[in-house]
Design a protein around this motif. Structure first.
Motif, short mmCIF file in Angstrom:
data_model
loop_
_atom_site.label_atom_id
_atom_site.label_comp_id
_atom_site.label_asym_id
_atom_site.label_seq_id
_atom_site.Cartn_x
_atom_site.Cartn_y
_atom_site.Cartn_z
N SER A 1 -7.38 -11.39 -0.37
CA SER A 1 -6.31 -10.35 0.09
C SER A 1 -5.41 -11.05 1.03
CB SER A 1 -6.82 -9.06 0.70
OG SER A 1 -6.00 -8.17 1.20
N VAL A 2 -6.01 -11.89 2.09
CA VAL A 2 -5.39 -12.44 2.99
C VAL A 2 -4.49 -13.62 2.45
CG1 VAL A 2 -5.73 -13.75 5.11
CG2 VAL A 2 -6.82 -11.80 4.83
N LEU B 1 -1.45 -12.06 0.74
CA LEU B 1 -0.51 -11.68 2.08
C LEU B 1 0.28 -13.20 2.42
CD1 LEU B 1 0.80 -9.86 4.05
CD2 LEU B 1 -1.23 -10.27 5.44
N LEU C 1 4.23 -13.62 2.27
CA LEU C 1 5.15 -13.90 3.58
C LEU C 1 6.11 -14.97 3.44
CD1 LEU C 1 2.21 -13.57 6.29
CD2 LEU C 1 4.27 -12.01 5.94
N VAL D 1 7.89 -10.61 8.01
CA VAL D 1 6.60 -10.27 8.20
C VAL D 1 6.23 -8.73 8.62
CG1 VAL D 1 6.74 -10.72 10.88
CG2 VAL D 1 4.44 -11.21 9.72
N GLY D 2 6.93 -8.20 9.05
CA GLY D 2 6.97 -6.90 9.27
C GLY D 2 6.98 -6.17 8.10
N ALA E 1 5.99 -7.42 4.89
CA ALA E 1 4.80 -7.72 4.21
C ALA E 1 3.62 -6.85 4.67
CB ALA E 1 4.63 -9.23 4.24
N TYR E 2 3.41 -7.20 5.96
CA TYR E 2 2.44 -6.48 6.62
C TYR E 2 2.12 -4.91 6.32
CZ TYR E 2 -1.68 -5.70 9.80
OH TYR E 2 -2.89 -5.17 10.24
N ALA E 3 3.50 -4.29 6.37
CA ALA E 3 3.58 -2.91 6.25
C ALA E 3 2.90 -2.39 4.87
CB ALA E 3 4.90 -2.13 6.54
N TRP F 1 1.03 -4.39 2.66
CA TRP F 1 -0.30 -4.93 2.53
C TRP F 1 -1.32 -3.79 3.17
CZ3 TRP F 1 -3.78 -7.32 6.36
CH2 TRP F 1 -4.90 -7.82 5.66
N THR F 2 -1.08 -3.26 4.22
CA THR F 2 -1.85 -2.44 5.11
C THR F 2 -1.64 -0.79 4.23
OG1 THR F 2 -0.34 -1.86 6.79
CG2 THR F 2 -1.85 -3.60 7.28
#
Length: 92
Positions: A28-29, A32, A36, A41-42, A44-46, A48-49
């Protein structure tokens, strides 16, 4: 998948769920990190989570009998709406 596997691992006392949890967490990481390369980053992280949270919540409802109340389903739908919305905003 990794969060569900860790729940099944019983605090790492069961081998195979622990192995599945670690392997899928690392995968998973890594995915991610690949995302990226192409997304801010914002965003992609949003995504992903958000997708992870919805996925675990759905598995929790189907596999572990967690609440599937209308309000819970509504807020999960709002998370998905946000993830989809980010896709359109990034193209603009």
């Amino acid at each position: 998948m990794w969060a569900v596997a860790f729940k099944q691992s019983d605090s790492f006392s069961r081998l195979w769920p622990s192995v599945v949890g670690v392997v899928t967490a690392v995968a998973s990481v890594v995915l991610l990190a690949v995302a990226l390369r192409h997304l801010p980053v914002g965003t992609a992280y949003a995504v992903w989570t958000g997708l992870g949270a919805v996925g675990v919540a759905v598995v929790g409802m189907l596999r572990f009998g967690e609440s599937a109340s209308p309000s819970r389903l509504l807020f999960l739908a709002l998370i998905l709406t946000g993830v989809i919305g980010l896709r359109f905003v990034e193209d603009a």
